[in-house]
Design an enzyme around this catalytic site. Structure first.
Site, short mmCIF file in Angstrom:
data_model
loop_
_atom_site.label_atom_id
_atom_site.label_comp_id
_atom_site.label_asym_id
_atom_site.label_seq_id
_atom_site.Cartn_x
_atom_site.Cartn_y
_atom_site.Cartn_z
CD1 TRP A 170 -1.99 -2.46 1.60
CD2 TRP A 170 -2.88 -1.27 -0.11
NE1 TRP A 170 -3.02 -2.98 1.29
CE2 TRP A 170 -3.69 -2.55 -0.21
CE3 TRP A 170 -3.31 -0.23 -0.99
CZ2 TRP A 170 -4.76 -2.53 -0.70
CZ3 TRP A 170 -4.20 -0.60 -2.13
CH2 TRP A 170 -5.24 -2.05 -1.75
CG ASP A 198 -3.33 4.58 4.13
OD1 ASP A 198 -4.18 4.25 4.78
OD2 ASP A 198 -2.73 3.77 3.01
CE LYS A 203 -7.96 -2.73 3.73
NZ LYS A 203 -7.86 -3.89 2.98
#
Length: 358
Positions: free
Chosen positions: A103, A171, A195
Site C-alpha cells: 500500500w 495512511d 477496513k
C-alpha cells in the site's frame, strides 16, 4: 437471528452485529419518513443531521484538535494517493515516502506521477516484513513524510510513529480507530473506512486547516479546499456509507472509545501471536517488534497445507483466512468488531488442524 460466522476478511471488514441489526430495522423506513436512508436526499434535514453528527463523532473519538478539518470523501484510500501530493506539492518541494509494503508502494507510485516524491527507505528486500530502525535522512526541501501505519497485506505495523522535522501524512486505513494519533506531528491522517469502520466506498480524511488551499492548477474536485468549503457535500456523497459509519462510531463510543479498543487489539492479537510462537507448526515471518495487531499473517509448513487450512476453515465457519494473492499464506484480520471469542475459536481450530496434519 440469521446464522453468523467469524469473518476474518481484511476488507470489507466485519461489522458489529448490533449495528447491522439497527440498520436492518431502519432500512425500509428511516426515522418515520417512509423512505430508506438509501433513498433520501443528502440535502434533507434528516440526512444533514446524520452527516454533521458523523463528522463531530469522528473528530471527538480520535481526539482530533480543532485545527484539523474532518472530510468524508468518496474514492477510498486510492483517491488520497493522488489528492495528497496534488495538494501538498502544488507549490513545489518534495515528499519523502517510507515504502513499507504494497500500500505504501502504491501511494509512492501515484505521488511520483504528480510531483517530486522520493523513496527514502524500502522493505522490499525483506519481503516487506520489517520497518526502519531509524528515520532515514529527508530531502532538504521535504514538505511531508508519508507512511502507512499498518500494512494489511504483509502484516507490519508501526508501534510508535516516527518524529520528523516535517509533518507526517499517515495512511491509517487498517488500524483506524484502534489506537491514538499523535496529532501534533501530523499534516494529514486518513483511511478507507472499509477496513474497520463501514462498508467500502468512503475515506475519512483529517487535514490540518492551514494546508487547505485552493490551487488553480489542480482540478477543483481534487482539492481539499473545495470539499472543506462544502462541508464534504461538494457532490452527492456516499450516503449509505456515512450512515453506517455514524452507527459504528456510536458503537465505538458506547463500547468505551479508542482506549478500550486499543486494549482489545493488544489482547486479541497477543493471544494469536502467543499461540503461533509456541507452536511447532505455525510460523510468522514478521519480527515481534513490527507485527500488526489488526492483520496477523502466518504460515503452515507448506503452501499446500496453507491452502488446505483456509479451505477447511471456511467449512468450519471461519471466513477470509486466505492470504493475499501477492503473498500467500494465511491472514487473520482482527478489527474492532471481531470479538475475543472469534480469536479463541480460531486458535482451537488451529490446534485441531495441526494435530490432524502434522
Amino acid at each position: 437471528m440469521t446464522h453468523r460466522i467469524y469473518n476474518f476478511t481484511a476488507g470489507p471488514c466485519t461489522l458489529p452485529l448490533a449495528v447491522l441489526e439497527s440498520a436492518r430495522a431502519e432500512l425500509l423506513d428511516f426515522q418515520g419518513c417512509g423512505m430508506s436512508v438509501l433513498e433520501i436526499s443528502h440535502r434533507s434535514k434528516r440526512f444533514e443531521a446524520v452527516h454533521e453528527e458523523t463528522l463531530a463523532l469522528a473528530q471527538e473519538l480520535l481526539a482530533a484538535p480543532a485545527d484539523f478539518q474532518p472530510l468524508l470523501l468518496a474514492g477510498g484510500a486510492h483517491q488520497q494517493f493522488d489528492m495528497i501530493p496534488l495538494n501538498l506539492l502544488a507549490d513545489g518541494g518534495s515528499a519523502a515516502y517510507i515504502n513499507s509494503g504494497i500500500w505504501a508502494e502504491k501511494a509512492l507510485k501515484e505521488a511520483e506521477r504528480v510531483g517530486d516524491a522520493r523513496e527514502i527507505w524500502t522493505g522490499r528486500d525483506s519481503g516487506f516484513t520489517t520497518l526502519p530502525d531509524a528515520l532515514p535522512p529527508l530531502p532538504a526541501d521535504c514538505c511531508y513524510l508519508y507512511l502507512t501505519s499498518n500494512e494489511t497485506i504483509s502484516g507490519v505495523q508501526y508501534r510508535d510513529y516516527p518524529t520528523a522535522a516535517v509533518p507526517l501524512v499517515i495512511d491509517a486505513s487498517s488500524d483506524y480507530y484502534t489506537r491514538a494519533i499523535p496529532w501534533e506531528r501530523c499534516a494529514i491522517v486518513y483511511g478507507g473506512v472499509q477496513k474497520n469502520l463501514a462498508p467500502a466506498g468512503l475515506a475519512l480524511v483529517f487535514v490540518r486547516r492551514d494546508l487547505i488551499k485552493d490551487h488553480p492548477r489542480v482540478p477543483k474536485f481534487l482539492t481539499y479546499a473545495a470539499h472543506a468549503a462544502a462541508n464534504s457535500l461538494y457532490n452527492t456523497p456516499p450516503t449509505w456509507q456515512i450512515y453506517m459509519l455514524n452507527k459504528v462510531l456510536h458503537w465505538i463510543k458506547d463500547s468505551g472509545g479508542i482506549a478500550h479498543f486499543e486494549a482489545e487489539s493488544i489482547n486479541k492479537s497477543g493471544l494469536l501471536y502467543d499461540y503461533i510462537d509456541c507452536s511447532n507448526y505455525y510460523q510468522s515471518d514478521v519480527p515481534p517488534a513490527c507485527r500488526s495487531r489488526t492483520n496477523v499473517t502466518f504460515r503452515t509448513p507448506s503452501p499446500e497445507l496453507d491452502t488446505r487450512f483456509w479451505q477447511e476453515a471456511e467449512r468450519q465457519g471461519f471466513a477470509g483466512l486466505k492470504g493475499h494473492k501477492l503473498l500467500g499464506g494465511i491472514r487473520a484480520s482482527l478489527y474492532n468488531a471481531m470479538p475475543k471469542s472469534g480469536v479463541e475459536a480460531l486458535i482451537d481450530y488451529m490446534q485441531t488442524f495441526a494435530a490432524k496434519n502434522a
